[in-house]
Write an enzyme that holds these catalytic residues in place. Structure first.
Site, short mmCIF file in Angstrom:
data_model
loop_
_atom_site.label_atom_id
_atom_site.label_comp_id
_atom_site.label_asym_id
_atom_site.label_seq_id
_atom_site.Cartn_x
_atom_site.Cartn_y
_atom_site.Cartn_z
N TYR A 55 5.72 -3.86 19.21
CA TYR A 55 6.04 -4.43 17.88
C TYR A 55 6.54 -5.74 18.14
O TYR A 55 6.27 -6.94 17.44
CB TYR A 55 7.33 -3.56 17.45
N THR B 295 -1.97 -3.32 11.80
CA THR B 295 -1.45 -3.79 10.45
C THR B 295 -0.57 -5.01 10.76
O THR B 295 -0.64 -6.02 10.11
CB THR B 295 -0.23 -2.85 9.92
N ASN C 140 0.98 -1.34 -0.03
CA ASN C 140 0.07 -0.07 0.08
C ASN C 140 0.83 1.21 -0.07
O ASN C 140 0.44 2.29 0.22
CB ASN C 140 -0.99 0.13 1.14
#
Ligand code: UDP
Length: 323
Positions: free
Chosen positions: A149, A95, A32
Site C-alpha cells: 500500500y 486499483t 464503485n
C-alpha cells in the site's frame, strides 16, 4: 466549479462532497461502492447539482467522459486500510496504481487540476518523527503485504509529481489517520471505528500488542479543509502536504478515552496484532506529521481536539444505531 470526486461515496470522500456542495459547486461522484456506500451520499441524490456514477476508476470510457467535463478533480478512490490490503493485495495494487495512472493521464489530456489523496503510510515504519514531507521512507520486505500500500501510494505520488513537472497543477495530500462520522460502522479499517463499536457492544477493546504505538488522529472536517486548501491555494501545485493533527496519542490512551466517553463496561484487552493480520505483520510504532509546510503554504491547521472529535463521532455511531 464542476468538480469530480473519485471515491466520493467513501468516508473522507463523502465528507469532502458535503463541504463542496455547501460551497455551491456542481459535484460528480465516481465510486464503485466497493468500500463506499450510497447512504453516505443519499442526502444529495435529489439535488440537480449532484451526480453519482456507480463505476470504477479502472473503466477508462466512463472516466474519460467525467474528466473531460471537470474543472477540478479530487482523486480519493482507492483500496484503503491495512486490513483490506493485507487480505487482497492484488486488488489493492491494481486499483491504487492503475486507477491513479488513469486519472492523471486523462487529467493531463484534458488539462484538469488534480488533488491526489495519499497517505502517511508512505513513511512506512520510520520513527524519525515528526515526519517531514521530504523525510526518508522506511519499508519492510515485499513479502509483508502491508508495504504494498505504501509503495502503491508512492507510485501515485511519483506520477503526480511527474505530471506536475510537465506543468499540470497536481497537489498531493498525505492523510494522517482521519476519523469521524461515516467511518465504517462495522469497525472495519480504523481503530477508532473498532473501539467505538466494541465499546457500544460491551465487547473487549482489542488493543494490539503493548498499545504504546501512536497515531495522530485527525478529525475528518479538518482533513477535508486541508484537502480543499490543497486545491485552492495557488502555490500548492506541484507539492506534497502532510494533512494531519500533530497530537500524538497512544492506542492505550485512545482505548481509555473511548471507554470513558461511552461509559462502557468493556475491558481493555491486549492481543497480538499477528492474531488478526497473520505472523508476517509489521507495525508502525509512531506516526507524527511535521505540519510546518501545510501551515506555511496552505494556512492549514487541524483544529478539532481529539475528545471533541470523538464525541461527535460517537454521536454519529449512536444515531446510526438508533440510540
Ligand atoms: N489497532 C489496535 N486494535 C485494533 C485495530 C488497530 O490496537 O483493533 C492499532 C493498530 O495496531 C495501529 C493503530 O491501532 O497501531 C491504528 O490502526 P489503524 O488500522 O486504524 O490505522 P493505521 O495502522 O493504518 O495507522
Amino acid at each position: 466549479m464542476r468538480i469530480l470526486v473519485t471515491g466520493g461515496a467513501g468516508f473522507i470522500g463523502s465528507n469532502l462532497v458535503d463541504a463542496l456542495m455547501a460551497q455551491g459547486h456542481e459535484v460528480t461522484v465516481l465510486d464503485n461502492l466497493s468500500v463506499g456506500k450510497v447512504e453516505n451520499i443519499a442526502h444529495h441524490l435529489d439535488n440537480e447539482h449532484f451526480h453519482f456514477v456507480n463505476d470504477s476508476i479502472l473503466n477508462l470510457t466512463t472516466l474519460e467522459r467525467l474528466v473531460r467535463q471537470a474543472d477540478l478533480i479530487y482523486h480519493l478512490a482507492a483500496v484503503v486500510g491495512v486490513k483490506y490490503v493485507v487480505e487482497d493485495p492484488l486488488t489493492a495494487i491494481i486499483t491504487n496504481v492503475r486507477g491513479t495512472e488513469n486519472v492523471l493521464e486523462l487529467a493531463f489530456k484534458y488539462w484538469v487540476k488534480t488533488v491526489i489523496a495519499s497517505s502517511s503510510e508512505i513513511y512506512g515504519k520510520s520513527t524519525e518523527v515528526p515526519l517531514r514531507e521530504d523525510s526518508d521512507r522506511l519499508l519492510g520486505p515485499t513479502s509483508v503485504g502491508r508495504w504494498s500500500y505504501s509503495d502503491a501510494k508512492a507510485i501515485d505520488e511519483y506520477f503526480g509529481l511527474a505530471y506536475a513537472r510537465k506543468g499540470l497543477p497536481v497537489t498531493v495530500v498525505r492523510y494522517f489517520n482521519a476519523y469521524g462520522p461515516r467511518l465504517d460502522p462495522l469497525g472495519y479499517g480504523s481503530v477508532i471505528a473498532r473501539f467505538i463499536t466494541q465499546a457500544l457492544q460491551g465487547d473487549p477493546l482489542t488493543v494490539y500488542d503493548d498499545g504504546e504505538q501512536t497515531r495522530c488522529f485527525t478529525y475528518v472536517e479538518d482533513t477535508v479543509e486541508g484537502t480543499i486548501l490543497a486545491a485552492t491555494v495557488h502555490q500548492a501545485a506541484g507539492q506534497v502536504f502532510n494533512i494531519g493533527s500533530n497530537r500524538e496519542t497512544s492506542i492505550n490512551e485512545l482505548a481509555r478515552l473511548i471507554r470513558g466517553l461511552t461509559n462502557s463496561p468493556s475491558e481493555i484487552a491486549h492481543v497480538p496484532a499477528a492474531s488478526t493480520y497473520g505472523p508476517d505483520f509489521e507495525e508502525t510504532r509512531r506516526r507524527v506529521p511535521d505540519v510546518t509546510r501545510a501551515r506555511d503554504v496552505l494556512g492549514f491547521e487541524a483544529r478539532t481536539p481529539l475528545e471533541e472529535g470523538l464525541r461527535r463521532t460517537l454521536d454519529w455511531f449512536r444515531r446510526r444505531n438508533g440510540g
